[in-house]
Design an enzyme around this catalytic site. Sequence first.
Site, mmCIF file in Angstrom:
data_model
loop_
_atom_site.group_PDB
_atom_site.id
_atom_site.type_symbol
_atom_site.label_atom_id
_atom_site.label_comp_id
_atom_site.label_asym_id
_atom_site.label_seq_id
_atom_site.Cartn_x
_atom_site.Cartn_y
_atom_site.Cartn_z
ATOM 1 N N CYS A 90 -32.996 33.230 -25.488
ATOM 2 C CA CYS A 90 -33.821 33.377 -26.426
ATOM 3 C C CYS A 90 -35.345 32.957 -26.052
ATOM 4 C CB CYS A 90 -33.469 32.995 -27.679
ATOM 5 S SG CYS A 90 -31.980 33.442 -28.344
ATOM 6 N N GLY A 100 -35.419 37.590 -24.226
ATOM 7 C CA GLY A 100 -34.518 38.262 -24.890
ATOM 8 C C GLY A 100 -34.962 39.699 -25.454
ATOM 9 N N TYR A 155 -34.271 31.063 -12.359
ATOM 10 C CA TYR A 155 -34.107 32.567 -12.468
ATOM 11 C C TYR A 155 -34.803 32.878 -13.907
ATOM 12 C CZ TYR A 155 -32.026 36.976 -14.379
ATOM 13 O OH TYR A 155 -31.975 38.016 -15.041
ATOM 14 N N ASN A 209 -33.587 28.469 -29.844
ATOM 15 C CA ASN A 209 -33.410 28.909 -28.306
ATOM 16 C C ASN A 209 -32.281 27.731 -27.828
ATOM 17 O OD1 ASN A 209 -35.101 28.454 -24.927
ATOM 18 N ND2 ASN A 209 -33.148 29.633 -25.763
ATOM 19 N N GLY A 210 -31.169 28.304 -27.530
ATOM 20 C CA GLY A 210 -29.922 27.330 -26.896
ATOM 21 C C GLY A 210 -28.755 27.759 -27.418
#
Length: 478
Positions: A23, A49, A262, A123-124
Amino acid sequence: MNRPRAALPSLPMDPLDGFRDECGIFGIADSEDAANIAYLGLYALQHRGQESAGIATLDGETVRVEREMGYVADVFDEARLSRLPGRTAIGHVRYSTAGASLLANAQPIVFATGRGPLALAHNGNLVNARDIRRELEASGALFTTTSDSEVILHLVARSKAPDVGSALAEALLEVRGAYSILVLARDGIYAARDPNGIRPLSLGVREGAPVVASETCAFDLIGARFERDVDPGEIVRLSREGFSSRRFAFSRSTPCIFEHVYFSRPDSRVFGKSVAASREAFGARLAREQPAEADVVVPVPDSGLYAALGYSRESGIPFALGLVRNHYVGRTFIEPKQAIRHFGVKVKLNPVREVVDDKRIVLVDDSIVRGTTSQKIVRMLRESGAREIHVRVSSPPTVASCHYGIDTPTRRELIASNQSVEEIREFIGADSLGYLSAEGMYEAFGRPAQATCAACFTGVYPVEIPEEELEKEGAVAR
Ligand code: SF4
């Protein structure tokens, strides 16, 4: 020299054989056109996302929200942005990691509470959300989503603390896992990072207005100046007065190294370091550890580009773009009725025959997850005339799943969790295969193992994972 290949299993059509993104979050306080700027910020974070996008704004005492499944540019048009008045906004792009892929789970999540309306963007992944949710439901709480993030809002709403900042600090002491979050409240935006700082979150300023984003590439697009990262275990309030900070927990910083391998954009600075520079350093170290006799170094685009540049620079083997990526592939495509060889991967990548024909190639990729994409790329390169293909991977073998907000296959689906490097080489059909060592990765990253999360390479999780979670993927801790 071509070696004999192992018997090949049937290949799935899904071209996505990687860790999927997670996210991205963005916020701006006290600014003209807050919703429009949030839109641009999310646009820059789209790679984090692609499933849903949403923006919530504070308009006087009211919080408004617009959310939809799809890309940022598809979800928002002028009419929709005009329904988001107000000088303070938060936004979210989502790839579901916990909770189903549903509009109800799209964020920001908005809640009416005794402290006024609150909106949350996360986010997480919270590793103890299931337990907290069970307790809250037992005491009468009604959840509106299946997302782990909602427990934070419930805990804030139930807190007896005198203000939102204190209530949030209390709530965050209850949850465990990885979280970079934004909470929009009547007195501004609260930005917080978990005590391990696993996910990134940076602060900036745009024309005097405080901004916050998952990655600094969002600041570049909106013309904001980077100030600093939100520290692990810190809550920062963004408001008309600027930034005000409080600590809610002692930190033990273990940022996610995969952000540099990445996930993050190479033009971002993440955890205080250039992502492009990290990737080049991984590639250079890989060239020293895993040399190859070859004519060209070819990246698997896009995430292998900088590692391949590093490999080329260090080895002296020329760099060449032997694979071209189609950047216009949407989330879905219509499968042809007639079989087309390697269709799934060809939708995304295609060899440049003039570059690879009759060449000995070092093929640089950031990681091998299931191995099926690598196998197809190797086959395509051979069919385009490549004489030898030496696959080099700019990270160690991926042996464990992520429980901190990255959508990964289960451990048993990861090829390196149950096959040796030689078996993987045979499976993908390469002439040789070499990975970056864990020590090499830490050194190139400039952080020791104990100050990094590299659990997908080591199986050592810096924040304990409940046994129930590990059992689900057949990886009970021993
Ligand atoms: Fe990043 Fe891997 Fe740790 Fe997940 S397990 S936070 S992907 S390093």
